[in-house]
Design a protein around this motif. Structure first.
Motif, PDB file in Angstrom:
ATOM      1  N   PRO A  53      10.873  -3.426   0.692  1.00  0.00           N
ATOM      2  CA  PRO A  53      11.179  -2.524   1.805  1.00  0.00           C
ATOM      3  C   PRO A  53      10.160  -1.383   1.875  1.00  0.00           C
ATOM      4  N   ARG A  54      10.118  -0.750   3.017  1.00  0.00           N
ATOM      5  CA  ARG A  54       9.308   0.457   3.140  1.00  0.00           C
ATOM      6  C   ARG A  54       9.937   1.532   2.254  1.00  0.00           C
ATOM      7  N   VAL A  55       9.116   2.435   1.760  1.00  0.00           N
ATOM      8  CA  VAL A  55       9.601   3.480   0.852  1.00  0.00           C
ATOM      9  C   VAL A  55      10.758   4.260   1.476  1.00  0.00           C
ATOM     10  N   GLU A  84       0.818  -1.212   0.000  1.00  0.00           N
ATOM     11  CA  GLU A  84       0.000   0.000   0.000  1.00  0.00           C
ATOM     12  C   GLU A  84       0.853   1.264   0.000  1.00  0.00           C
ATOM     13  N   GLN A  85       1.952   1.251   0.730  1.00  0.00           N
ATOM     14  CA  GLN A  85       2.822   2.429   0.774  1.00  0.00           C
ATOM     15  C   GLN A  85       3.381   2.735  -0.613  1.00  0.00           C
ATOM     16  N   TRP A  86       3.763   1.702  -1.343  1.00  0.00           N
ATOM     17  CA  TRP A  86       4.293   1.881  -2.689  1.00  0.00           C
ATOM     18  C   TRP A  86       3.195   2.316  -3.656  1.00  0.00           C
ATOM     19  N   GLU A  87       2.000   1.753  -3.505  1.00  0.00           N
ATOM     20  CA  GLU A  87       0.869   2.160  -4.343  1.00  0.00           C
ATOM     21  C   GLU A  87       0.544   3.629  -4.111  1.00  0.00           C
ATOM     22  N   SER A  88       0.586   4.040  -2.853  1.00  0.00           N
ATOM     23  CA  SER A  88       0.336   5.438  -2.513  1.00  0.00           C
ATOM     24  C   SER A  88       1.397   6.343  -3.142  1.00  0.00           C
ATOM     25  N   LEU A  89       2.650   5.922  -3.076  1.00  0.00           N
ATOM     26  CA  LEU A  89       3.731   6.674  -3.703  1.00  0.00           C
ATOM     27  C   LEU A  89       3.489   6.815  -5.203  1.00  0.00           C
ATOM     28  N   ALA A  90       3.120   5.732  -5.856  1.00  0.00           N
ATOM     29  CA  ALA A  90       2.871   5.760  -7.298  1.00  0.00           C
ATOM     30  C   ALA A  90       1.713   6.698  -7.627  1.00  0.00           C
TER      31      ALA A  90
END
Length: 79
Positions: A48-50, A3-9
């Protein structure tokens, strides 16, 4: 992808749209985020976490892209 990566994208896509980037550029740059996440997952065994991603990780990813794809493709991932 987490989810963190999706949010970043999503956030980055919004920035690119606000900068009036072409739809193709947005597609390519967004794909690069997914490719980076896949690469890091393969290298580390987990995503990994962003905030844990360092400049060296991105440089290693870019080198990997240059070695395994065309230089033009690798250049679009030079985040």
């Amino acid at each position: 992808m987490g989810e963190q990566w999706e949010s970043l994208a999503r956030d980055w896509t919004r920035v690119l749209r606000a900068e009036h980037k072409s739809p193709k550029t947005i597609e390519i740059y967004t794909r690069a985020v997914h490719q980076l996440a896949d690469y890091l997952t393969a290298e580390r065994g987990e995503l990994p976490r962003v905030g844990e991603v360092a400049r060296r990780d991105v440089q290693d990813f870019t080198a990997y892209m240059i070695e395994t794809r065309s230089a033009g493709t690798a250049n679009t991932t030079d985040l």
